[in-house]
Every structure is written in C-alpha cells, then in structure tokens.
Design a protein around this motif. Sequence first.
Motif, short mmCIF file in Angstrom:
data_model
loop_
_atom_site.label_atom_id
_atom_site.label_comp_id
_atom_site.label_asym_id
_atom_site.label_seq_id
_atom_site.Cartn_x
_atom_site.Cartn_y
_atom_site.Cartn_z
N GLN A 145 0.83 -1.20 0.00
CA GLN A 145 0.00 0.00 0.00
C GLN A 145 0.87 1.26 0.00
N ALA B 5 -9.01 1.86 4.10
CA ALA B 5 -8.78 0.49 3.62
C ALA B 5 -7.30 0.22 3.39
N ASN C 173 -11.92 -2.07 -3.61
CA ASN C 173 -12.26 -3.42 -3.14
C ASN C 173 -13.37 -3.32 -2.10
N GLY D 124 -8.08 -7.37 2.80
CA GLY D 124 -7.56 -6.79 1.57
C GLY D 124 -7.08 -7.81 0.57
N THR E 145 -5.53 -2.84 5.25
CA THR E 145 -4.81 -3.86 4.48
C THR E 145 -3.38 -4.00 4.97
#
Length: 457
Positions: A57, A249, A166, A131, A253
């Motif tokens: 990420q 998110a 997602n 994730g 994740t």
Amino acid sequence: MSASRVLLGVVTSVALLGACGGENGEGTGPIAPALDQELTALLEAEGVKPVEKPAAQDPGLVELGQLLFFEKELSGRRNIACSTCHHPMLGSADGQSQSRGQGATGLGPQRVHGDKSLFLARNTLSIWNRGVKGWDTMFWDGRLGGNPTDGYISPAGDATPQDFSNALAAFFIIPITPDEEMRGFPGELDVKGNANEMADLTNDDFAKIWPLVVARAMAVPFYKDALLAAFPGKTEADINVVHLAEATAAFMTDAFTALDTPFDRYLAGNHGALSDAQKRGALLFYGRANCGSCHSGALQTDFGFHNIAAPQVGTGKGDEAPLDYGRGRITLKEEDRFKFRTPSLRNIELEGPWMHNGAYANLEDTVRHHLDPEAYLKAYDDKQVEPELWGTYQSSEETRKLLLGSLDPLLKVEGARLTDAEVSDLMAFLSALTDPATLNQLYLIPDSLPSGLSLDD
C-alpha cells in the motif's frame, strides 16, 4: 465419498506404519515424513494453495488511513471510531459477544452501557486479511460486497458508490451511518457540547450522511491537506466518502494482513513449520472432520452462508427478534434463515467470543458445537455471554427444531466421532493459523489525533 477422502484413508495406513516417532510423537521419527506425505497430498486434492498477499500500500495513504481509523471526529457525537469495534489489541474486533454501540463508554470487555446505548445484535467480525484479492463479501449476512468488475451492493441500494478499489474500502460507508453505531441519536450533544448535525437524519439517509462525515474530516486542516495530497488532481469539492474509505482500507490492508502463520510456511514448503499434532489436526480439518467443506481453501472460508444451528442468544435482530434470521433477512427467503457467512479462521484464537452472536466464550466449545450441533445446542448455557444478556437464550424445543431442521448437511463428521485426542489435534491446527506478528499491535495506535479528540474510549 470424495477422492480426497479416499486418499486420506489410504495414506492413513502409511502413517500408522510409521507411528514410532520420538517422545510425544513430535516429528523426530518416521511418522513426520508419513504425515507430510499424507497432508501435502490431501491439501493438493482439496485445492489448498498459498494465499497471494495484497500489493504493498502507498505509505502516505496508509498513514492517513491510520489516523482516520482512530478518528472520532467522523462520528456524530465525536465519541466513537472505527477502532472502537476493530481494535488492534483485541484481535481487530472488540472482545464482546455483541458490540455495545453508540452511547457506551470504554473499550472491549470493559465497555459499559450509557442511558441510551444498546447491543448491536451481532458479534464484531475481525478484519484480518480483508484486503486479499477475492474477499468480496462483508458482514455476517453479506449485505455489502462486490468488486470493481462486478460492482458493489450495500443497504444503500442505488446510492452505493461504485468506484471503490475493493470490498474492504466499501465497508467504510456502513458503520458511519446507523444511529446506534457511529452517527448518534437525536437530541444528544457531542462531547464538546455541540449539536450533532447528523442526528436527525434516518438510517436510510446514506447519501445525506456521507457528505456530512466528509465535511467533518475536511474541517480539520491536517485531513484536508492530507486528502488533497493523497489524491492528486482532486479539489476540495471533489473529495467524497470514497476517498476517506480508500485511505482507511489502505491502512487496514497494511495493518491487518496476517499471512505469515506456521500454516502459510508449511504451504510454502517448510514442513518443519507445523508440529505433528498440527499436521494431524490439518488432516482432520480437511479430511474426516469435514471442516474444510465450508472453511475451505487456505483462508478457511468459502465466503458462503450456512446454518450451523448456532445458539440463538442475545438481542436478536429486526422484526424476528429475539431470533436472528441472518442471511434470510437479506434475501427474504425462508431457506436462508439462520444462515451466516463462513468466517475465515485466520487468527481465530485472537477474536473471541465466537459465533455470529458471540455465543461461545471458549474456542474449543465452538469447535465441539460444529462437531455435534444437536447436543451442544441442547446443553447451551448463556452464562458465557455478557451478564446483560443472561436469560436470552431461546431454548424452546420449537426453536431448536427450527435450527436443526435446516442444519447444513455439510456439518458432519465422516465415520466415528472425534476422540478428545483428535479434538486436541484439531485445536493445535487452529493455533497454526495465528500470525505471530499480530500478537502485539500496540504500535499501530497513534500518539494523538489531528482533531485533538481523545484516543481513549
């Protein structure tokens, strides 16, 4: 009988021939190679493969999402955050049978009710590995989910944004909406003594609530600058709930991907990563105990919905309270009543109480219920849930017949019932699904919040 079950029976005789290992049978003699041969063959037959880790990420987005995750400014009364129910020190859940929502104070099992607070009917699911690619279903009843290709569904219906990356990002838009969760009840002031501008809306006013939450964030100079920096080319007017969701998110994740367990190492080829007991437990799990029929694959979930005759204890939900129809509340189909989504078993040791309503305080009791639902349902004692919920177990013969009458046929043991020693092996395997790096995530908690609000619950 499946090919893998036949294979299991054949190779078991090989394992027995080599059952002359060292003390406690832990991998020092011929038994270990036989176990490995049997287990690797079974895992291959069951299609259990290493899990593909999510892409790394963006660090800036993760840092922003971390603060938003703990930020109470996003709740109507400025008194509750995502972390209140999904805390890093509580297995990414909240350690309660059923969550105490808006109006309660404290964290986890120490959280207590206020004048208007109430239970939220269901146990808080963890957010481990949400994730991972393919994780497209959220919540116990599957009321939210989707992916960029097929689109997203949620209780917001046509108002559901469709540009999430997602389902984990889409998840953000739901808890901020209900009055009993983050939005707050009418007539109550926030922690600063101000009116709550969201309170007079209804739980169905999704498209009106989300911009108010975004406005809260954008009113904090740090968040405004960070959001504009994280999404180049966007103006202040462009920033919406999806951008807050994407940042949160990214953090979830990054923080809650837990894919370095002993079982992951075994799947990667390190046969020394599991003890003999854990290997025997895995053979039972994907074999005779039939756990893998629903808890399938390397994440131990088929993402489907099943009735396992979980004790109906607690507040219940909707018009059918004190019962909870689960998936049936979403599809409105009688055959879906009492079905709930198969949870992944990753880090399962860390996220009790267990079941959709936190009915069981002990993981082994939860496992034994799966192995013999009728007996455990009849003998259930609700003294293991919060004291406020004592006496809520729906123990009538009529309710038990309803639950057992539509019990999922996959919930069965092949052949003789498991011995205590075999249950012990099964529990050993479940312990191999815990990622050691997640045992202490105190480092995830920020020192302070840009809003200046307290981190304490």
